[in-house]
Design an enzyme around this catalytic site. Structure first.
Site, mmCIF file in Angstrom:
data_model
loop_
_atom_site.group_PDB
_atom_site.id
_atom_site.type_symbol
_atom_site.label_atom_id
_atom_site.label_comp_id
_atom_site.label_asym_id
_atom_site.label_seq_id
_atom_site.Cartn_x
_atom_site.Cartn_y
_atom_site.Cartn_z
ATOM 1 N N ILE A 133 6.334 -9.716 -3.222
ATOM 2 C CA ILE A 133 4.900 -9.881 -3.480
ATOM 3 C C ILE A 133 4.157 -10.152 -2.178
ATOM 4 C CG2 ILE A 133 3.163 -11.281 -4.673
ATOM 5 C CD1 ILE A 133 5.316 -11.743 -6.872
ATOM 6 N N ASP A 166 8.674 -17.080 6.407
ATOM 7 C CA ASP A 166 9.660 -17.023 5.333
ATOM 8 C C ASP A 166 10.973 -17.541 5.910
ATOM 9 O OD1 ASP A 166 11.789 -15.959 3.501
ATOM 10 O OD2 ASP A 166 10.056 -15.044 2.510
ATOM 11 N N THR A 206 -0.618 -17.836 -6.253
ATOM 12 C CA THR A 206 -0.252 -17.069 -7.445
ATOM 13 C C THR A 206 1.246 -17.167 -7.679
ATOM 14 O OG1 THR A 206 -0.045 -15.070 -6.079
ATOM 15 C CG2 THR A 206 -2.147 -15.413 -7.217
ATOM 16 N N ASP A 215 -3.536 -19.522 -9.699
ATOM 17 C CA ASP A 215 -2.993 -18.882 -10.903
ATOM 18 C C ASP A 215 -1.755 -19.612 -11.397
ATOM 19 O OD1 ASP A 215 -3.010 -16.755 -12.880
ATOM 20 O OD2 ASP A 215 -1.226 -15.962 -11.874
ATOM 21 N N GLU A 239 1.602 -26.447 -17.290
ATOM 22 C CA GLU A 239 0.847 -25.338 -17.866
ATOM 23 C C GLU A 239 0.869 -25.391 -19.381
ATOM 24 O OE1 GLU A 239 2.349 -21.759 -16.074
ATOM 25 O OE2 GLU A 239 1.500 -22.249 -14.122
ATOM 26 N N HIS A 287 -2.161 -18.356 -15.166
ATOM 27 C CA HIS A 287 -0.870 -17.775 -14.789
ATOM 28 C C HIS A 287 -0.810 -16.326 -15.281
ATOM 29 C CE1 HIS A 287 3.195 -19.273 -13.259
ATOM 30 N NE2 HIS A 287 3.178 -17.956 -13.134
ATOM 31 N N ALA A 346 1.064 -11.583 -13.672
ATOM 32 C CA ALA A 346 1.918 -10.517 -14.199
ATOM 33 C C ALA A 346 1.339 -9.864 -15.446
ATOM 34 C CB ALA A 346 3.305 -11.075 -14.511
#
Length: 322
Positions: A152, A171, A230, A256, A261, A279, A282
């Site tokens: 992503i 990363d 996200t 997001d 949640e 969320h 996707a």
């Protein structure tokens, strides 16, 4: 054979449920939200397979599912699954890598634009007979910091090139060849956070990454920074973020993902320049279809012993023969 199906979007998709029900009896999540340990315990006692959403699949849940042979995650993340216990009990866990990459990257970029141009506030003003034309920011030519250069993060970096953005990335398992080939500058985490106009998070939530965006790191960021998450909740210290939104250090935040949640009330969400979505990264027709079909294929491959899902098993290092 009995299968527990918990992703809210999948539980409403009749054609896909027909595929599942042609092979098994189904137990569906009717709450419309991820299930807690307390929710799951009454449901898992006699299930053979589990097609899982963002539920809290704890050690206790797994130990109370004596017939369970496989868990197929509908999505990429698996940090809410006790992988070690599942492995010890001989229960393979799979996910659906790549199925939602483009949809999540789309939303991350949309949140960048929405925060920069204050789109929700402008929309609300016009619809309430206002005509405010407050200046926003352009993102063209700005520096994008990507924290987590997986699929992503890479997709977002590619999108940014259309806006002539400079991209810095961190990363811990950096794909340096890809970064070099695509003009992405490899940096330390602090270098990314301190030298970016927009920061987008694409990392899992673990004990090591909990509140990785904390008060000290926000203080070291550029004035007027935009934060996008996200990925997973728990990455941003929300109290600190609220403080720096209020004093203007942070220009805008797009969220997001939330630690709980649906999220509990928090003053951070009350600011007009904090944009929240449920969320939904996707949740495009293309991603939902792709994730659903892949997760169903993974589940039946494991239950029927075809081995087709082996490449997606995420708890291989823990897995022992049941």
């Amino acid at each position: 054979m009995k299968i527990l199906v918990t992703p809210a979007s999948l539980c409403k998709n009749e054609p896909l449920l027909d595929i599942l029900s042609s092979k098994a009896d189904l137990v569906l999540n009717t709450t419309g939200k991820p299930l807690t340990e307390e929710d799951l315990l009454p449901l898992v006692g006699d299930i053979d397979g589990y097609l899982a959403g963002l539920d809290n699949i704890t050690s206790s849940v797994l130990e109370n599912a004596p017939k369970l042979k496989a868990i197929s995650r509908y999505g990429v993340g698996y940090e809410r699954v006790d992988l070690e216990t599942a492995g010890r009990l001989g229960i393979p866990v799979t996910n659906t890598p790549g199925a939602n990459t483009q949809s999540v990257a789309d939303l991350a970029f949309a949140l960048m634009l929405a925060c920069a141009r204050r789109l929700p506030a402008l929309n609300a003003a016009v619809k309430s007979d206002g005509w405010s034309r407050e200046n926003g920011k352009q993102i063209y030519g700005k520096t994008l910091g990507v924290v987590g250069l997986g699929a992503i993060g890479k997709a977002l970096a590619c999108r940014s090139k259309g806006f002539s953005m400079n991209v810095k990335a961190y990363d811990p398992y950096m794909d340096t060849d890809w970064a070099e080939a695509n003009g992405v500058q490899v940096c330390t985490l602090d270098e990314v956070l301190e030298n970016s106009d927009i920061i987008s998070l694409h990392i899992p939530h673990t004990p090591e990454t909990h509140n990785i965006i904390n008060r000290d790191r926000i203080r070291a960021m550029r004035d007027g920074v935009i934060l996008i998450n996200t990925s997973r909740g728990g990455l941003i210290d929300e109290d600190a973020a609220a403080e720096y939104i209020e004093n203007g250090k942070i220009y805008g935040i797009g969220l997001d993902a939330f630690e709980t949640e649906p999220p509990a009330p928090h003053r951070l969400y009350s600011f007009d320049n904090v944009i929240t979505t449920p969320h939904a990264g996707a949740h495009t027709g293309e991603a939902v279809e792709g994730m659903a079909l892949m997760s169903i294929e993974n589940l039946f491959a494991l239950l029927e012993g075809t081995g087709a899902a082996n490449q997606y098993i995420v708890n291989k290092k823990y897995l022992v023969q049941k």
